[in-house]
Scaffold this motif. Sequence first.
Motif, PDB file in Angstrom:
ATOM      1  N   ALA A   1      -1.791  -5.225  -2.753  1.00 53.41           N
ATOM      2  CA  ALA A   1      -1.541  -4.723  -1.400  1.00 53.41           C
ATOM      3  C   ALA A   1      -2.174  -3.349  -1.205  1.00 53.41           C
ATOM      4  N   ASP A   2      -2.133  -2.498  -2.250  1.00 54.65           N
ATOM      5  CA  ASP A   2      -2.765  -1.182  -2.162  1.00 54.65           C
ATOM      6  C   ASP A   2      -4.262  -1.314  -1.965  1.00 54.65           C
ATOM      7  N   LEU A   3      -4.862  -2.249  -2.679  1.00 58.09           N
ATOM      8  CA  LEU A   3      -6.309  -2.431  -2.596  1.00 58.09           C
ATOM      9  C   LEU A   3      -6.738  -3.062  -1.276  1.00 58.09           C
ATOM     10  N   ASP A   4      -5.859  -3.864  -0.688  1.00 53.61           N
ATOM     11  CA  ASP A   4      -6.200  -4.576   0.545  1.00 53.61           C
ATOM     12  C   ASP A   4      -5.955  -3.743   1.806  1.00 53.61           C
ATOM     13  N   SER A   5      -5.141  -2.689   1.730  1.00 57.75           N
ATOM     14  CA  SER A   5      -4.822  -1.940   2.945  1.00 57.75           C
ATOM     15  C   SER A   5      -5.992  -1.056   3.379  1.00 57.75           C
ATOM     16  N   ASP A   6      -6.050  -0.796   4.677  1.00 59.06           N
ATOM     17  CA  ASP A   6      -7.110   0.032   5.267  1.00 59.06           C
ATOM     18  C   ASP A   6      -6.593   1.474   5.351  1.00 59.06           C
ATOM     19  N   HIS A   7      -6.945   2.276   4.366  1.00 62.28           N
ATOM     20  CA  HIS A   7      -6.435   3.640   4.283  1.00 62.28           C
ATOM     21  C   HIS A   7      -6.968   4.519   5.402  1.00 62.28           C
TER      22      HIS A   7
ATOM     23  N   MET B   1      -4.535   6.632   7.935  1.00 59.11           N
ATOM     24  CA  MET B   1      -4.673   8.073   8.168  1.00 59.11           C
ATOM     25  C   MET B   1      -4.865   8.361   9.656  1.00 59.11           C
ATOM     26  N   ALA B   2      -5.672   7.545  10.347  1.00 57.48           N
ATOM     27  CA  ALA B   2      -5.889   7.729  11.776  1.00 57.48           C
ATOM     28  C   ALA B   2      -4.567   7.583  12.533  1.00 57.48           C
ATOM     29  N   GLN B   3      -3.762   6.609  12.148  1.00 51.31           N
ATOM     30  CA  GLN B   3      -2.470   6.407  12.802  1.00 51.31           C
ATOM     31  C   GLN B   3      -1.539   7.579  12.538  1.00 51.31           C
TER      32      GLN B   3
END
Length: 110
Positions: free
Chosen positions: A45-51, A55-57
Amino acid sequence: MEELSAMMHFSCDSCGKDLTPGELARYVVKVEGFAATDPAELTEADLDSDHVEEMAQLLNDIEDGRADEMLVESPRSAKKRFDMCPLCYRKFLADPFGRANVAKFDFSEN
């Protein structure tokens, strides 16, 4: 230098006793607390998320004033310094959390 030491005043942070330099032994206790962290383990899940999107959110929430609740938390670390007289220092070493002073209730069997 002598004028500087004449201006300095120390008292025991526990009992309030005057600790004038040169008259009574003075002990210094330093306490440091910090959040313990364990090494993080990466998951799929960490690797698949859009960091970048996360951050923008977060930045948008901060600009809109919606992130105040997230920013209010306990300090990550704290350092304290205490001056103690010899008696209070010995008491502190014997019972640093003051557990002996906590009232203990002994309820009777009814």
